[in-house]
Design a protein around this motif. Structure first.
Motif, short mmCIF file in Angstrom:
data_model
loop_
_atom_site.label_atom_id
_atom_site.label_comp_id
_atom_site.label_asym_id
_atom_site.label_seq_id
_atom_site.Cartn_x
_atom_site.Cartn_y
_atom_site.Cartn_z
N LYS A 258 127.40 3.67 11.34
CA LYS A 258 126.32 3.31 10.41
C LYS A 258 125.63 2.02 10.83
N THR B 24 119.35 1.00 2.85
CA THR B 24 120.09 1.33 1.63
C THR B 24 120.61 2.76 1.68
N GLU C 57 123.89 3.34 3.99
CA GLU C 57 125.21 2.98 3.44
C GLU C 57 125.88 4.18 2.78
#
Length: 702
Positions: free
Chosen positions: A237, A250, A253
């Motif tokens: 990630k 955002t 995540e």
């Protein structure tokens, strides 16, 4: 006096009293709120000291943080504080539900954690049952703290997240409870009721510390695999963030790996809105480039690594490192990379323009030069290679974990079993550690180029977050591998046999006690005979140590100056084995006669043990005779090469041992008339000794 005047004055007095009471009530409420905020501030400070940035161990800088106890919707408004509370049904369910532990030794740990939770629940309910002027509320500060502690212990400790994590959690929570109880003094009810909670937590931590020193290989590997999974997913990630605009971080995540494996951060969907209108939400893809292809490959491999029962081919899971290389970029691929660098803003894709350290306003520009783009793309390639290696490590350790479950801990403990596997594991761990260190060094160099340029908070933290993950690879995963290798190598070869016999003996003893208590008939139970190996170290020998030099492989003779001081038959037979091995390496590789003598002694030792277990009359004399035979054999083997080959020496040794084996203690231990008509096993062993000695005589003549 006029009644109307009296009524008017009374109304005025009542109005004044009303205003005074209203003012007093508001003053009281304000003071109560200020007092509450002061207590909340004290507890928040305790949380920041004890429950924030909890270090896992002294060998790593990695920390874990528990969530805040009190949260303010509006920091400027004290009344907006959110208090943690739970219903009675939820609280009653906690610590009463079934908890599963993979290790039986953790049962006592779980018992003490459950006791600590019960102690907190007792304090919580006691406060609600006091007299009305001292009664607590479900929504007050103390109740909120107690509910928080119960939830944390239930979530993080009762479910067991691994020795390192739980030792850190339990220790931090115990220190917080000690400080929280001390706020009201040593003589307070809070201190008295929380003392038992603190004691249970310290005992639980002590059990875990002791257990962590004797972790089995299975437990160590079972903790390593989740570490690899967590670190790999976090690195994937972080890798994705480096090639994604900041506005989409955002979604990364919470993105599923299955989405990233398809090259998207968020899938498209549609729903019906007001007036029945259909609304379409577009998917958010990762920008197309060679870096995206590498990320997709890593995600696909990571998902495939879960399928340890499938027969995966090399092409399905393992990929050549050369394919993660930007050396042969064509013009089209280079153009896509420049576009990605132009869209993203982080320490790898931008660089400070003004190098003057005294400049007030510094600006950054996106990397666009082909040479610099290629250079930084090589860093992405090294990042992808590291992720791929971690996936391979996780896949390898998952298979090893399963093999340990199937083969058993005692089998795996033998350093000669699966030795190649552990050599490979050590090499992979070192390789991954070196890759992570090299990558961290390069990332820090690029980050320092923009060190004095201010970015958004999440952009500013990205480099440090990645370096923390790389530090976890070096000090967490690599350290765990070193402990696993050390644990496997330190177990002597003969220790595994000791464990087998010891564990069988313990289980047999417990089963016998249970059978006696319940009156279970075990007359038909038959003891299975042990199979004596061709030539292997004796069982139950803990003093047998073979010291092997790294270059010459020279076996040191463990013979003592006075052989009569040897007290244990097992130890003497162990010395015989070691001496034969030494002769085989340094004098003559043909040691078959010696090995025959050794096997004979092993069989007689096994018979002697069975007789001792049956508590027969001849058992002690048999043990004494076997002791004498073993000493005679060790004395013979301890001589120099020429003396051992001497005809008279060999003949004396053969006569002595044969006569001992034909003695009454060995020959007639079953039936006093049996040896008159049939050759017993002891007589056959005496014949074997004679044959071995004849072979020794032939060797001496040659």
């Amino acid at each position: 006096m006029d009644p109307r005047v009296i009524a008017s004055e009374a109304a005025g007095v009542l109005m004044v009293l009303e205003k005074l009471s209203e003012f007093g009530y508001h003053e009281y409420k304000e003071k109560k709120l200020l007092k509450k905020m002061k207590v909340i501030e004290e507890i928040n400070n305790l949380r920041d000291v004890y429950l924030a940035n909890i270090r896992l161990n002294s060998c790593t800088t990695n920390t874990i943080t528990l969530p805040k106890i009190f949260i303010f919707d509006d920091p400027a408004n004290p009344k907006s504080v959110q208090l943690f509370h739970m219903t009675d049904a939820i609280m009653d369910d906690i610590s009463n539900s079934l908890t599963k532990y993979d290790d039986v030794q953790l049962l006592s740990y779980g018992h003490h954690i459950a006791n600590a939770i019960r102690g907190l629940k007792i304090f919580y309910k006691t406060r609600l049952q006091r007299w009305w002027w001292r009664r607590g509320s479900r929504d007050d500060v103390t109740s909120s703290v107690l509910c928080y502690l119960i939830e944390v212990l239930n979530t993080h400790c009762l479910k067991f997240e691994g020795c390192e994590a739980d030792i850190a959690y339990v220790g931090a929570i115990a220190e917080f409870i000690n400080a929280f109880a001390s706020l009201h003094g040593k003589g307070s009810e809070r201190f008295k009721l929380l003392t038992r909670v603190y004691s249970n937590l310290i005992r639980a931590q002590g059990i875990l510390r002791e257990h962590s020193l004797t972790l089995t290989l299975e437990e160590q590997i079972s903790e390593l695999v989740p570490k690899c999974l967590h670190t790999t997913e976090a690195l994937i990630k972080a890798f994705c963030k480096l090639v994604t605009p900041n506005k989409n971080w955002t979604y990364i995540e919470e993105a599923e790996l299955e989405w990233l494996a398809r090259g998207i951060i968020k899938p498209s969907y549609q729903y019906k809105g007001p007036l029945g209108l259909t609304h379409h939400v577009k998917e958010i893809p990762v920008s197309d480039s060679i870096i995206k292809d590498w990320m997709v490959r890593c995600c696909t491999d990571h998902l495939l690594s879960f399928k340890i029962d499938s027969n995966l081919t090399d092409n399905e899971l393992f990929i050549d490192d050369k394919k993660y290389s930007p050396a042969d970029l064509n013009k089209k691929q280079l153009g896509k990379l420049k576009k990605v660098f132009a869209e993203c803003e982080n320490f790898l894709t931008v660089i400070a323009v003004d190098k003057n350290i005294y400049a007030i306003n510094k600006s950054v520009e996106h990397i666009s030069e082909s040479v610099e783009v290629k250079a930084r793309t090589e860093v992405f390639a090294e990042f992808a290679v590291l992720i791929d290696k971690l996936i391979s490590l996780q896949y390898f350790c998952s298979h090893l974990w399963k093999r340990i479950q199937q083969l058993g801990e005692i089998y795996i403990d033998n350093p000669h079993h699966l030795s190649y596997t552990f050599i490979v594991l050590k090499g992979v761990g070192q390789h991954v550690s070196d890759l992570s260190q090299a990558l961290a060094d390069k990332l820090i160099v690029y980050s320092k180029q923009n060190n004095d340029v201010m970015f958004m908070t999440n952009q500013q933290k990205l480099c440090s977050d990645i370096c923390k993950l790389l530090n976890e690879v070096q000090n967490g995963i690599s350290r765990s591998i070193k402990l696993i290798i050390a644990r496997h190598n330190k177990t002597p070869e003969s220790k595994t046999s000791v464990l087998i016999d010891a564990e069988k003996e313990k289980m047999l003893k417990i089963a016998s006690q249970i059978a006696k208590e319940y009156g279970i008939d075990t007359k038909n139970y038959v003891v299975q005979k042990q199979k004596i190996p061709d030539f292997a170290p004796p069982q139950n020998v803990t003093s047998l140590v073979l010291n092997v030099a790294e270059d010459k492989k020279e076996y040191v003779q463990p013979l003592s100056a006075d052989l009569s001081l040897a007290k244990d038959i097992n130890a003497i037979i162990g010395d015989i084995y070691t001496r034969i091995t030494w002769i085989k390496l340094h004098e003559n590789p043909d040691t078959k006669p010696y090995e025959c003598i050794y096997r004979t002694l092993m069989v007689m030792k096994w018979k002697c043990e069975n007789i001792l277990e049956e508590k027969r009359v001849k058992a002690l004399s048999m043990k004494e005779d076997l002791y004498a035979i073993c000493n005679t054999t060790l004395t013979y083997l301890g001589g120099d090469q020429n003396k051992r080959k001497d005809t008279d020496t060999v003949q004396d040794f053969a006569n002595t041992v044969s006569n001992e084996l034909k003695s009454k203690s060995f020959d007639l231990h079953k039936n006093k008339f049996y040896g008159l008509f049939f050759k017993t096993d002891s007589r056959n062993k005496a014949i074997d000794i004679d044959n071995a000695c004849h072979e020794l005589l032939k060797l001496g003549r040659s």
